[in-house]
Each structure stands twice: as structure tokens, then as C-alpha cells.
Design an enzyme around this catalytic site. Sequence first.
Site, PDB file in Angstrom:
ATOM      1  N   LYS A  85       0.858  -1.182   0.000  1.00 48.81           N
ATOM      2  CA  LYS A  85       0.000   0.000   0.000  1.00 48.81           C
ATOM      3  C   LYS A  85       0.899   1.238   0.000  1.00 48.81           C
ATOM      4  CE  LYS A  85      -4.551   0.485   2.104  1.00 48.81           C
ATOM      5  NZ  LYS A  85      -5.266   0.527   3.382  1.00 48.81           N
ATOM      6  N   ILE A  86       0.687   2.083  -0.985  1.00 48.77           N
ATOM      7  CA  ILE A  86       1.525   3.272  -1.154  1.00 48.77           C
ATOM      8  C   ILE A  86       0.612   4.495  -1.172  1.00 48.77           C
ATOM      9  CG2 ILE A  86       3.129   4.458  -2.723  1.00 48.77           C
ATOM     10  CD1 ILE A  86       4.528   1.976  -2.470  1.00 48.77           C
TER      11      ILE A  86
END
Length: 219
Positions: A85-86
Site C-alpha cells: 500500500k503506497i
Amino acid sequence: MKIFIDTANLDQIKKAHELGIVDGVTTNPTLMNKESGKSAEDIVLSIVNLVQGPVSVEVIGRTAEEMTKEARKWFAMNPEHIVIKIPMCTEGLKAISMLHEENIPCNCTLIFSVNQGLLAAKAGARYVSPFVGRLDDIGHDGMKLVEELVDCIDYYEFDTEIIAASIRHPLHAKQAALVGAHIATIPLQVIEKMIQHPLTKKGIEDFEKDWAEFKKTSK
Ligand code: G3P
């Protein structure tokens, strides 16, 4: 619509998993912070072993180099199921692009506009997560963003799925399904409410009562 559960709590994930409705899991630093006393690695590995589906783990680095370094470490723990998750930002896009080149799947989070989602998809994000509840909180229409992103992603045939996130109540879940969200990530307490209907409860009680009466008189 696929259903992910939005928590890092293993007991909650187990409860939802037993229902046979969980396709994956999303975590974030806030959700991890609720699981104090355990190592992040142990939490994530326990979740992955149980669910055997995509599990999003968020990086906290500020630069693309820091994010990709963290991402590679997480991904190596289970390349079949770990998704990185960015957060949406300039460095985040660079990181997604670099990780895409390495076939490491990313979930671009904290999406609040179609433009942000479009850029994330173009950078190679496997998943894009618009936050419905947080937009509603400030008087915007969060589900409209999900609808527009689904249209955009499907129209241009990106290899990206839209995750309706920040789901706060059963109406959000229903609306996500109706606007064609590919995935909704839902907290357990909302999943539990989705099961309930007063007429179902009354129907079960009536059937139990009638069956008991029948058994009293039947031969
Ligand atoms: O998936 C994102 C979600 O965890 C954020 O939800 O309720 O903190 O806006 P919320």
C-alpha cells in the site's frame, strides 16, 4: 464485487473468513496500531496464512527509495499474497512505477479525486483505493468518486481494480456494489450489520415458534 476486510485484527479476520466471504485484507498504520504488543511481521504473516488472498501492507517511507526498500522487504515475506500500500503523492507514484517494473503489486491509497486515481493506474497500481467515508465527512460525495473511477478504469481497460475504502456503514457497501466497485474493503462491524435484517430475524423466530407448536401436536 470482491470483499476485503479492513482490519489488522486476526480475530476479526477469522470471524469474517469463517463466513466464506473474504477475498482479501487491507491494513494501514492506524489499524496496525490497534494491535499493540505484536510485531508487524507476525501480524501480517498470520493474516496471509489464514486468508490466502491479497493482503495490503502500507509503507511509511517519505521518498520513493524508502518506500521501495520497505516494499521489497514486505513482498519477500510472501510474494504470492502481499500487496504494497503506497500513499498517493509524487514519491508514491515513482515508487509504484518502480515496483510495477519489478512485478510487485501496489495498492495506491488515500485517493480523493479521479485525477489521483487515473495517475495511480497509469503508474501501474494494481489497486486504487478511494476513501468514501472521509469524503462524505467533509460534505463531498465519496461514492460518486468510486463510480467515476470505475467508469474511467473500465473505459481505458487498465489492469487496475478500484477498492471502495473507508466504508462506514451497510449503505456504503450496497452503493459500492451498485456502482460496480471491483472490491469493497469493509470493517467487520459493517459486515455483521450487512447480515442482519429485522424481517429475517422475525421470520426465524416465527418459524422456530411454529415448529415447536407443530412438534407438540404431531404424532
Ligand atoms: O481502508 C481505509 C480505511 O481504513 C480508512 O477508513 O474509517 O479511517 O476513513 P476510515
